[in-house]
Scaffold this active site. Sequence first.
Site, PDB file in Angstrom:
ATOM      1  N   CYS A   1      -3.524  -3.194   4.311  1.00 44.16           N
ATOM      2  CA  CYS A   1      -2.574  -4.199   4.908  1.00 44.16           C
ATOM      3  C   CYS A   1      -2.792  -5.663   4.195  1.00 44.16           C
ATOM      4  O   CYS A   1      -2.244  -6.726   4.444  1.00 44.16           O
ATOM      5  CB  CYS A   1      -2.633  -4.219   6.195  1.00 44.16           C
ATOM      6  SG  CYS A   1      -2.199  -2.734   6.847  1.00 44.16           S
TER       7      CYS A   1
ATOM      8  N   GLU B   1       0.786  -1.179  -0.001  1.00 43.29           N
ATOM      9  CA  GLU B   1      -0.067  -0.206  -0.122  1.00 43.29           C
ATOM     10  C   GLU B   1       0.768   1.178   0.031  1.00 43.29           C
ATOM     11  O   GLU B   1       0.200   2.157   0.177  1.00 43.29           O
ATOM     12  CB  GLU B   1      -0.927   0.112   1.269  1.00 43.29           C
ATOM     13  CG  GLU B   1      -0.091  -0.061   2.571  1.00 43.29           C
ATOM     14  CD  GLU B   1      -1.181   0.500   3.586  1.00 43.29           C
ATOM     15  OE1 GLU B   1      -1.401   1.629   3.867  1.00 43.29           O
ATOM     16  OE2 GLU B   1      -1.664  -0.459   4.389  1.00 43.29           O
TER      17      GLU B   1
ATOM     18  N   HIS C   1      -2.486 -10.110  11.708  1.00 37.93           N
ATOM     19  CA  HIS C   1      -1.950  -9.012  11.228  1.00 37.93           C
ATOM     20  C   HIS C   1      -1.998  -8.205  12.540  1.00 37.93           C
ATOM     21  O   HIS C   1      -2.845  -8.295  13.313  1.00 37.93           O
ATOM     22  CB  HIS C   1      -3.161  -8.560  10.451  1.00 37.93           C
ATOM     23  CG  HIS C   1      -2.737  -7.000  10.046  1.00 37.93           C
ATOM     24  ND1 HIS C   1      -1.545  -6.494   9.506  1.00 37.93           N
ATOM     25  CD2 HIS C   1      -3.349  -5.730  10.289  1.00 37.93           C
ATOM     26  CE1 HIS C   1      -1.418  -5.100   9.451  1.00 37.93           C
ATOM     27  NE2 HIS C   1      -2.808  -4.733   9.895  1.00 37.93           N
TER      28      HIS C   1
END
Length: 508
Positions: free
Chosen positions: A166, A132, A301
């Site tokens: 993400c 990103e 994550h």
Amino acid sequence: MHRLLSPAKQVLQVKRLTQEASLLPGRLLPAAHQRFSTIPAAPLAKTNAWPEDVGILALELYFPAQYVDQTDLEKYNNVEAGKYTVGLGQTRMGFCSVQEDVNSLCLTVVQRLMERTKLPWDSVGRLEVGTETIIDKSKAVKTVLMELFQDSGNTDIEGIDTTNACYGGTASLFNAANWLESSSWDGRYAMVVCGDIAVYPNGNARPTGGAGAVAMLVGPNAPLVLERGLRGTHMEHVYDFYKPDGASEYPMVDGKLSIQCYLRALDRCYAVYRQKTQNQWKQAGIDRPFTLDDLQFMIFHTPFCKLVQKSLARLMFNDFLSASSDTQNSLYKGLEAFRGLKLEDTYNNRDVEKAFQKASLHMFNQKTKPSLYFSTHNGNTYTSSLYGCLASLLSQHSAQDLAGSRIGAFSYGSGLAASFFSFQVSQDASPGSPLEKLVSSTVDLPKRLDSRKRMSAEEFTEVMNQREQFFHKVNFSPPGDLNSLFPGTWYLKRVDELHRRTYARRPV
């Protein structure tokens, strides 16, 4: 020390290959290639069989050579001691100078992976990048990485960049597995690259930054197998974290909303994953609910480590609400007061959060805490965060400890896209096995992290100011000492007047 990757087992039948070889256009690849791949330069007709045990064969992790200690940031920002180290669960944060960008991070991690595995460059048939960190709205990071393949003459490599906060790395991993299990597969390996630089303006969010990249080699007969058909996904439209301003590296963040979105996505992905698993079990004659006890390890994550501990507690809360009254009484003693609650009504319920964090503490220490080593010492790396956790888990356990286990994984990207999926670890942990080699390749992670240079909070802030100053600047060579980079690191050499970037590599 280089560790060789064991060759992928032959997928195409030898007899058929022999019979059809004389009919193929083009030449066969060199013998070195055939050690790792069963295909010639021209594609072969496919067999009807699925490639077996598609998953991660090798993994490489890269991070910058400097960090700032979170205790120093606490003092510098005049906040109470423990706000970042205890409240966020972070001890150190890696960061990049102007000499490194997302392209250089990905160049470095791919080069390191290929050199360590000693694979020929023409054995890669797909390469996809999840990121990103956008420095060009048209030109993909993948196209920059093609410079590494130039000398091999291998330009036949599918894949491009994938972007959604993400989540891009996980989407790229799924795409790689889908390619290998499709009629498009030509018998070569896929590579998945995840890389990002997480930076924030001066303020409360800045200590949740970080930087790093992961490269994964994906193919059949892997020691970490993606379990087929077991993905629970949730997507929706929300503005919790986004980057609408192309003139700045910094995102727009609604921190409270983003945490709620993360936990809601976790609830929904886990419910779908659990149902799909139970459906598979029923077909095999097994009729019982899936719970966290069926996962030997669980990785997440990791925007910051404290959120991960809350997330594992949240999964236990899901199991609790789904359990029968008898099970609640026997396995969840002391939690009876929370019966009858609805998931959607508890995202801000501190009593639920505290009670289930306490109840799940042992489980957290066993299943998840070892995976947080990298995140604790380097911070958030966006798309590569989940896979940095995977590398940490491997580095903290022996191949024997991991053999035969199931690793649950939760991937989240704001905006939002999320998935819950799992890896089945190979049973074979013998010396020289693919699993033993994969685990051995990660054991130096703590030593590598300790080899970085500690920078003061003032020096860190100056580097952040430099990044602001040079963002989108043209006709310059980044300032800095090349000796401050790890040997073998790619770096940004120059940006010309037309925004074209050139890179060079510090000698190994």
